[in-house]
Design an enzyme around this catalytic site. Structure first.
Site, mmCIF file in Angstrom:
data_model
loop_
_atom_site.group_PDB
_atom_site.id
_atom_site.type_symbol
_atom_site.label_atom_id
_atom_site.label_comp_id
_atom_site.label_asym_id
_atom_site.label_seq_id
_atom_site.Cartn_x
_atom_site.Cartn_y
_atom_site.Cartn_z
ATOM 1 N N ASN A 10 -23.735 -10.439 102.573
ATOM 2 C CA ASN A 10 -23.781 -10.451 101.109
ATOM 3 C C ASN A 10 -22.931 -11.626 100.611
ATOM 4 O OD1 ASN A 10 -23.660 -9.961 98.397
ATOM 5 N ND2 ASN A 10 -22.479 -8.053 98.563
ATOM 6 N N LYS A 12 -22.622 -12.674 97.674
ATOM 7 C CA LYS A 12 -22.118 -12.404 96.318
ATOM 8 C C LYS A 12 -22.328 -13.615 95.404
ATOM 9 C CE LYS A 12 -18.811 -9.321 98.422
ATOM 10 N NZ LYS A 12 -17.738 -8.405 98.211
ATOM 11 N N HIS A 96 -24.428 -1.671 94.948
ATOM 12 C CA HIS A 96 -23.171 -2.214 95.472
ATOM 13 C C HIS A 96 -22.025 -1.791 94.550
ATOM 14 C CE1 HIS A 96 -20.076 -5.008 96.735
ATOM 15 N NE2 HIS A 96 -20.762 -5.169 97.855
ATOM 16 N N GLU A 98 -19.508 -3.294 93.504
ATOM 17 C CA GLU A 98 -19.131 -4.257 92.459
ATOM 18 C C GLU A 98 -20.043 -4.115 91.240
ATOM 19 O OE1 GLU A 98 -19.046 -7.741 94.957
ATOM 20 O OE2 GLU A 98 -17.224 -6.971 95.903
ATOM 21 N N GLU A 185 -19.842 1.863 102.207
ATOM 22 C CA GLU A 185 -18.874 0.821 101.900
ATOM 23 C C GLU A 185 -17.710 1.404 101.097
ATOM 24 O OE1 GLU A 185 -20.548 -3.312 102.088
ATOM 25 O OE2 GLU A 185 -21.122 -2.601 100.120
ATOM 26 N N GLY A 191 -13.508 -6.519 100.461
ATOM 27 C CA GLY A 191 -12.819 -7.742 100.047
ATOM 28 C C GLY A 191 -11.304 -7.635 100.079
ATOM 29 N N SER A 231 -14.611 -5.415 104.766
ATOM 30 C CA SER A 231 -13.709 -6.272 105.551
ATOM 31 C C SER A 231 -14.071 -6.347 107.032
ATOM 32 C CB SER A 231 -12.255 -5.827 105.362
ATOM 33 O OG SER A 231 -11.881 -5.973 103.994
#
Ligand code: PEP
Length: 273
Positions: A10, A12, A96, A98, A185, A191, A231
């Site tokens: 991904n 992003k 996701h 985010e 996730e 991240g 991560s």
């Protein structure tokens, strides 16, 4: 047949044309296990998708990072499933964290209705992420559907309830799981450099598989790939891949670096298991 290892990258909201070309060159030069062993999908920002498709090795595929919830039309700034299909983009990432947390995409869907001289916000118990998954599948896209708990939810010991509710919101809207990869996730690992331990990942993956067994079917539980994201890097990927219910990875930061090739190679752990 076993579950084929799946590695998604991904990217992003990153990259310039030159950086994207460089990443693709690195991927194209990488020595990785064959397509029989691992399925690799990279997800550039929308605008770079045609460039990446034109340069990327044929054994790797592309995914969009998001999609509109229904048929395209007057939805400024959105990209529909029809557009992705037209551009021959086979995969899309949906849900996701985010998008769920920063952009407010929850399990619920909101309607804004005019009432007298006000706009009234009505939140109905329909499932926005589930609706997106259902519509994308109906148009022939394959979906990487993300679920995962925040740190507060983990500390409150509600991880399994949260991921079950997120998975249910999807399961309620679909009847065919053939084209879905479920990505666990944990938000606290995305991240942050704070990876879940192999035992933590295995515990949630195994519970998700049990949830699918109980609430969908034994067949779907056995066949659906549940991948881990948060991560993952070249150094930790092999130990995570060795967990019986970890069927691959969704990788953010490290997918922009040459170590993405090492992460793809973690598929060998399963081949040799
Ligand atoms: C992600 O964005 O899906 C992700 C897992 O990011 P990172 O690997 O950087 O934690």
């Amino acid at each position: 047949m076993g579950r084929k290892f799946f590695v998604g990258g991904n990217w992003k909201c990153n990259g310039t044309t030159e950086e994207v070309k460089k990443i693709v060159n690195t991927l194209n030069d990488g020595q990785v296990p064959s397509q029989d062993v691992v399925e690799v999908v990279v997800s550039p920002p929308y605008v770079f998708i045609p460039l990446v498709k034109s340069l990327l090795r044929p054994d790797f595929h592309v995914a969009a990072q998001n999609v509109w919830v229904k048929k395209g039309g007057a939805y400024t700034g959105e990209i529909s499933a029809e557009i992705l299909v037209n551009l021959e983009v086979p995969w899309v990432i949906i849900g996701h964290s985010e998008r769920r947390l920063i952009l407010g995409e929850s399990n619920e869907v909101m309607f804004f209705l005019p009432y007298l001289s006000f706009w009234v916000v009505i939140i109905v118990p329909e499932k926005f992420v589930g609706d997106k998954v259902a519509y994308a599948l109906s148009q022939g896209l394959k979906v990487i559907a993300c679920v995962g708990e925040t740190l507060e939810q983990r500390e409150a010991r509600s991880t399994l309830d949260v991921v079950a509710a997120q998975t249910k919101a999807i399961a309620d809207r679909i009847s065919n799981w053939d084209d879905i990869v479920l990505a666990y996730e944990p938000v606290w690992a995305i991240g942050t450099g704070k990876v879940a331990t192999p035992a933590q990942a295995q515990e949630v993956h195994s519970e998700l598989r049990k949830w699918l067994h109980t609430n969908v079917s034994a067949d779907v539980a056995a066949k659906t790939r549940i991948i881990y994201g948060g991560s993952v890097n070249g150094a930790n990927s092999k130990e995570l891949a060795a967990q019986p219910d970890v069927d691959g990875f969704l990788v953010g930061g490290a997918s922009l670096k040459p170590e993405f090739i090492d992460i793809i190679k973690a598929a060998e752990v399963k081949k040799n298991a």
